[in-house]
Motif scaffolding. Structure first.
Motif, PDB file in Angstrom:
ATOM      1  N   ARG A 159     -19.582 -40.903 -45.964  1.00 15.97           N
ATOM      2  CA  ARG A 159     -19.168 -42.252 -45.579  1.00 15.97           C
ATOM      3  C   ARG A 159     -18.562 -42.254 -44.171  1.00 15.97           C
ATOM      4  O   ARG A 159     -17.897 -41.298 -43.774  1.00 15.97           O
ATOM      5  N   VAL A 160     -18.793 -43.337 -43.420  1.00 10.17           N
ATOM      6  CA  VAL A 160     -18.220 -43.518 -42.089  1.00 10.17           C
ATOM      7  C   VAL A 160     -17.317 -44.741 -42.105  1.00 10.17           C
ATOM      8  O   VAL A 160     -17.713 -45.812 -42.581  1.00 10.17           O
ATOM      9  N   ILE A 161     -16.106 -44.581 -41.586  1.00  9.01           N
ATOM     10  CA  ILE A 161     -15.194 -45.715 -41.415  1.00  9.01           C
ATOM     11  C   ILE A 161     -14.845 -45.807 -39.935  1.00  9.01           C
ATOM     12  O   ILE A 161     -14.338 -44.842 -39.354  1.00  9.01           O
ATOM     13  N   VAL A 162     -15.142 -46.934 -39.325  1.00 11.15           N
ATOM     14  CA  VAL A 162     -14.829 -47.159 -37.914  1.00 11.15           C
ATOM     15  C   VAL A 162     -13.582 -48.031 -37.827  1.00 11.15           C
ATOM     16  O   VAL A 162     -13.540 -49.131 -38.405  1.00 11.15           O
ATOM     17  N   LEU A 163     -12.565 -47.541 -37.133  1.00 12.19           N
ATOM     18  CA  LEU A 163     -11.357 -48.320 -36.879  1.00 12.19           C
ATOM     19  C   LEU A 163     -11.570 -49.074 -35.574  1.00 12.19           C
ATOM     20  O   LEU A 163     -11.671 -48.470 -34.508  1.00 12.19           O
ATOM     21  N   ASP A 164     -11.652 -50.376 -35.658  1.00  6.85           N
ATOM     22  CA  ASP A 164     -12.091 -51.145 -34.498  1.00  6.85           C
ATOM     23  C   ASP A 164     -11.002 -51.272 -33.431  1.00  6.85           C
ATOM     24  O   ASP A 164      -9.797 -51.251 -33.728  1.00  6.85           O
ATOM     25  N   ARG A 165     -11.467 -51.434 -32.185  1.00  7.55           N
ATOM     26  CA  ARG A 165     -10.598 -51.561 -31.008  1.00  7.55           C
ATOM     27  C   ARG A 165     -11.191 -52.577 -30.054  1.00  7.55           C
ATOM     28  O   ARG A 165     -12.393 -52.847 -30.090  1.00  7.55           O
TER      29      ARG A 165
END
Length: 417
Positions: A159-165
């Motif tokens: 699984r990939v989780i991207v923490l947005d910026r």
């Protein structure tokens, strides 16, 4: 009386600092990492976690994301993956970066022996979290690292989780031709414009949903989740976010360096003039031969680029230790309140330079390596040909190639309004 006046001024100054947040025009932004912390990392509970990050990856409290992860107890923090420039964002562009360890956690370089996590590295983790501060420019390799990590995750069932910026250039500016797939490389990983006006989370969603990642037909998508920001708005430039900027690489110490890179960065690949790399104003300096400088100044002024000013300076006044060359040129000053068509402006500037110094724009003056890199970062051979032939009209038309279709595609993946 004078003493009383000084005390009053000090009071007003301190009051202005203490009340700065009160008058800030936007609500306080919560980054993806802030939201994750606020939720007590519950989506990571009990899992083995790998983090893609560097020293610019910080929460709003300015503490490193890696430190927040190291102090958490609800999951196992087993690996850090770093992009070009390394964890501390200090390695020069293109320099090999070695593996390391931080907080007792192994650090795997994705700009060393491999630019994509290996199957063994992926076997160590259950979830890979990506928290990279992008700069909104296609040739900046952090989005390529994200692409490769997503591909590895798809191939290994992770699984990939991207923490947005935030996109520091804002979320409305789209400028420059879409990359031709035959020119895909690590400095141009996907068919998007040079300036794409999307956050890294929006871009990850596009990469995934369009099936661009992974070569295996059965695994063209990964299990992706984006942790959205709160209170970020598309029209915001970086200065509107209220966040401090932490250098993402040695030559991106400021937001104006990003603007300069978006406008002039590709022309540095030709190695025909100086862009202030290594000075205190990287990508904000256009250095040329001192002869005919007055003619170039007239050409630049005639462009009347809204929101851009050129100030004649001596190169050595910027940083005398960098070079012994007696170069002069122009410091580029940006108005952040304008919607600057940076990439298009850059091409107008380069043709202004060409009109004054046509002799340097000859194919014999440009090495094969420089030519190859220039075509990679522009995503086409056509712009190089137009520049060498002096066909400005054709070049400016080429800058719009694919943009209309991209804007329609992009609209499906925008997470913020």
């Amino acid at each position: 009386m004078l003493r009383r006046g000084v005390i009053l001024l000090l009071f007003l100054y301190v009051s202005s600092i203490l009340s700065a947040d009160k008058y800030f025009p936007y609500p306080k932004i919560k980054l993806g990492i802030d939201v994750l912390i606020e939720q007590d990392f519950y989506i990571l509970n009990g899992k083995r976690i790998g983090l893609v990050a560097n020293s610019a990856s910080r929460a709003s409290d300015e503490k490193l994301t890696a430190e927040h992860f190291a102090l958490a107890h609800s999951f196992e923090f087993v690996a850090i993956f770093t992009p070009e420039h390394g964890f501390y964002a200090t390695a020069p562009a293109g320099q090999y970066v070695f593996d390391d360890s931080i907080y007792g956690v192994p650090v795997f370089s994705l700009y060393g022996n491999n630019r994509k996590p290996t199957p063994w590295q992926m076997s160590l983790i259950d979830i890979v979290v990506i928290d990279l501060q992008d700069i909104g420019i296609r040739s900046y390799t952090y989005i390529s690292t994200m692409f490769n990590v997503m591909e590895a995750a798809a191939e290994n069932g992770k699984r990939v989780i991207v923490l947005d910026r935030p996109n520091p250039l804002g979320g409305t500016l789209v400028d420059g031709n879409v990359l031709e797939k035959s020119f895909s490389s690590f400095v141009g990983i996907a068919p998007i414009p040079y300036i794409y006006g999307m956050t890294i989370g929006e871009l990850a969603t596009m990469f995934n949903e369009e099936g661009w990642i992974a070569t295996n037909e059965n695994r063209r998508r990964c299990d992706l989740m984006v942790v959205k920001m709160e209170n970020w708005q598309r029209q915001m430039k970086w200065e509107d976010t209220g966040l401090n900027w932490f250098p993402t690489s040695p030559n991106i110490p400021t937001i104006d360096a990003i603007r300069g890179a978006a406008m002039l960065g590709i022309f540095g690949e030709l190695r025909l003039f100086n862009l202030g790399i290594g000075t205190n104003a990287p990508f904000q300096f256009l250095g040329v031969q001192s002869k005919k400088l007055h003619l170039l100044e007239k050409q630049l002024e005639s462009l009347k680029l809204d929101g851009i000013k050129f100030k004649a300076v001596n190169y050595k006044n910027l940083n005398p230790k960098v070079s012994k060359l007696n170069l002069k040129g122009f410091l580029v000053i940006f108005d952040k309140n304008k919607n600057l068509k940076l990439y298009s402006y850059g091409w107008k500037i380069i043709f202004a330079v060409r009109k004054v110094y046509p002799e340097i724009f000859h194919e014999t003056k440009i090495t094969r390596e420089a030519k190859n890199m220039f075509t990679k970062v522009t995503g086409t051979r056509k712009l190089f040909d137009a520049l060498l032939s002096g066909d400005e009209t054709n070049a400016l038309e080429l800058l719009n190639t694919g943009v209309t279709d991209f804007l329609q595609l992009r609209s499906k993946y925008l997470l913020y309004r």
